[in-house]
Design a protein around this motif. Structure first.
Motif, PDB file in Angstrom:
ATOM      1  N   TYR A  43       6.390   8.019  10.222  1.00  0.00           N
ATOM      2  CA  TYR A  43       5.008   7.547  10.324  1.00  0.00           C
ATOM      3  C   TYR A  43       4.403   8.056  11.627  1.00  0.00           C
ATOM      4  O   TYR A  43       4.988   7.874  12.700  1.00  0.00           O
ATOM      5  CB  TYR A  43       4.961   6.014  10.299  1.00  0.00           C
ATOM      6  CG  TYR A  43       5.468   5.449   9.003  1.00  0.00           C
ATOM      7  CD1 TYR A  43       4.615   5.288   7.915  1.00  0.00           C
ATOM      8  CD2 TYR A  43       6.806   5.100   8.851  1.00  0.00           C
ATOM      9  CE1 TYR A  43       5.083   4.780   6.713  1.00  0.00           C
ATOM     10  CE2 TYR A  43       7.284   4.591   7.655  1.00  0.00           C
ATOM     11  CZ  TYR A  43       6.421   4.447   6.593  1.00  0.00           C
ATOM     12  OH  TYR A  43       6.890   3.952   5.409  1.00  0.00           O
ATOM     13  N   GLN A  58      -4.406   7.183   8.944  1.00  0.00           N
ATOM     14  CA  GLN A  58      -2.961   6.989   8.968  1.00  0.00           C
ATOM     15  C   GLN A  58      -2.324   8.188   8.291  1.00  0.00           C
ATOM     16  O   GLN A  58      -2.828   8.668   7.282  1.00  0.00           O
ATOM     17  CB  GLN A  58      -2.561   5.726   8.209  1.00  0.00           C
ATOM     18  CG  GLN A  58      -3.013   4.450   8.845  1.00  0.00           C
ATOM     19  CD  GLN A  58      -2.548   3.235   8.052  1.00  0.00           C
ATOM     20  OE1 GLN A  58      -1.658   3.324   7.216  1.00  0.00           O
ATOM     21  NE2 GLN A  58      -3.156   2.104   8.319  1.00  0.00           N
ATOM     22  N   GLN A  60       1.642  10.091   7.264  1.00  0.00           N
ATOM     23  CA  GLN A  60       3.093  10.008   7.204  1.00  0.00           C
ATOM     24  C   GLN A  60       3.630  11.313   6.624  1.00  0.00           C
ATOM     25  O   GLN A  60       2.912  12.043   5.942  1.00  0.00           O
ATOM     26  CB  GLN A  60       3.558   8.819   6.382  1.00  0.00           C
ATOM     27  CG  GLN A  60       3.207   8.896   4.906  1.00  0.00           C
ATOM     28  CD  GLN A  60       3.538   7.618   4.171  1.00  0.00           C
ATOM     29  OE1 GLN A  60       3.113   6.551   4.580  1.00  0.00           O
ATOM     30  NE2 GLN A  60       4.278   7.725   3.091  1.00  0.00           N
ATOM     31  N   PRO A 151       6.171   1.891  10.316  1.00  0.00           N
ATOM     32  CA  PRO A 151       4.723   2.110  10.332  1.00  0.00           C
ATOM     33  C   PRO A 151       4.063   1.757  11.665  1.00  0.00           C
ATOM     34  O   PRO A 151       3.065   2.361  12.042  1.00  0.00           O
ATOM     35  CB  PRO A 151       4.203   1.203   9.218  1.00  0.00           C
ATOM     36  CG  PRO A 151       5.366   1.029   8.302  1.00  0.00           C
ATOM     37  CD  PRO A 151       6.585   1.038   9.192  1.00  0.00           C
ATOM     38  N   THR A 152       4.626   0.794  12.393  1.00  0.00           N
ATOM     39  CA  THR A 152       4.064   0.428  13.698  1.00  0.00           C
ATOM     40  C   THR A 152       5.193   0.358  14.720  1.00  0.00           C
ATOM     41  O   THR A 152       6.358   0.173  14.369  1.00  0.00           O
ATOM     42  CB  THR A 152       3.331  -0.935  13.639  1.00  0.00           C
ATOM     43  OG1 THR A 152       4.251  -1.935  13.205  1.00  0.00           O
ATOM     44  CG2 THR A 152       2.141  -0.883  12.693  1.00  0.00           C
ATOM     45  N   ARG A 178      -3.073   5.949  15.388  1.00  0.00           N
ATOM     46  CA  ARG A 178      -3.258   5.530  13.992  1.00  0.00           C
ATOM     47  C   ARG A 178      -4.104   4.276  13.938  1.00  0.00           C
ATOM     48  O   ARG A 178      -4.064   3.439  14.848  1.00  0.00           O
ATOM     49  CB  ARG A 178      -1.915   5.318  13.306  1.00  0.00           C
ATOM     50  CG  ARG A 178      -1.223   4.021  13.691  1.00  0.00           C
ATOM     51  CD  ARG A 178       0.154   3.863  13.098  1.00  0.00           C
ATOM     52  NE  ARG A 178       0.189   3.651  11.693  1.00  0.00           N
ATOM     53  CZ  ARG A 178      -0.074   2.495  11.098  1.00  0.00           C
ATOM     54  NH1 ARG A 178      -0.398   1.440  11.816  1.00  0.00           N
ATOM     55  NH2 ARG A 178      -0.009   2.383   9.800  1.00  0.00           N
ATOM     56  N   ASP A 181      -3.272  -1.251  10.090  1.00  0.00           N
ATOM     57  CA  ASP A 181      -3.421  -1.592   8.676  1.00  0.00           C
ATOM     58  C   ASP A 181      -4.581  -2.545   8.421  1.00  0.00           C
ATOM     59  O   ASP A 181      -5.278  -2.424   7.431  1.00  0.00           O
ATOM     60  CB  ASP A 181      -2.136  -2.228   8.134  1.00  0.00           C
ATOM     61  CG  ASP A 181      -0.986  -1.238   8.100  1.00  0.00           C
ATOM     62  OD1 ASP A 181      -1.263  -0.021   8.011  1.00  0.00           O
ATOM     63  OD2 ASP A 181       0.169  -1.668   8.164  1.00  0.00           O
TER      64      ASP A 181
END
Length: 189
Positions: A43, A58, A60, A151-152, A178, A181
């Motif tokens: 990510y 975002q 990936q 993701p984070t 990024r 969410d």
């Protein structure tokens, strides 16, 4: 039309970031990358601006080791409009037997017409413990990606990646982070 422009932009940007890799002032890469461990999903936490990622909130990447030793690449980008864009390609070692410096070439009409012209540098500059984080850049320091398996990331990990990038001579004040969410549209296509 968007996809066509994205592919063309990708090809032009990657062609522009190709380098002979012989510059003594180039960033230092890791000694070895175990591509079997490196494969999987990464990510993007932050990047230095790139044309083809200009609308990405975002991103990936999915890397899959192929039987020939090359790596299949699938980049996905969720735009600020909530649409997914994809680009597929292949990463190959720049020097046979060495895996820290790769060429990445995306499958698009430009690479079909002009093979080899659209290759871009993918240098692995840092790998965290157990391949949990990575810094990837190019020799002239125009492009940089801070990557994580999650993701984070927490503040400590963020600070560590920033410090490693700064030590390599990258301008981290221009990083694009990024979008969280919570700020993203809920619609995916």
């Amino acid at each position: 039309m968007k996809r066509l422009l994205a592919c063309l932009g990708t090809a032009l940007v990657l062609a522009g970031c190709s380098s002979s890799g012989s510059d003594a002032l180039a960033p230092k890469t890791v000694d070895n990358v175990d591509l079997k461990r490196y494969q999987g999903t990464w990510y993007e936490q932050a990047r230095l601006p790139m044309f083809f990622q200009r609308n990405c909130a975002q991103s990936q990447a999915q890397y899959t080791l192929k039987p020939d030793g090359n790596v299949a690449v699938l980049n996905r980008c969720l735009t600020e409009d909530g649409e997914w864009q994809e680009a597929k390609g292949t990463a190959t070692p720049q020097v046979p037997g060495k895996t820290d410096k790769l060429w990445v070439e995306f499958d698009n009409w430009v690479s079909t017409l002009l093979p080899g012209v659209t290759k871009g540098d993918y240098w692995v500059l840092y790998l965290g413990d157990n391949y949990s984080t990575a810094l990837v850049g190019n020799p002239d320091r125009r492009y940089l990606w801070l990557l994580s398996r999650k993701p984070t990331i927490d503040q400590q990990t963020r600070d560590e990646l920033l410090s490693k990038a700064q030590q390599q001579g990258y301008d981290t004040t221009r990083l694009i982070w990024r979008t969280p969410d919570a700020d993203m549209p809920k619609t995916t296509k």
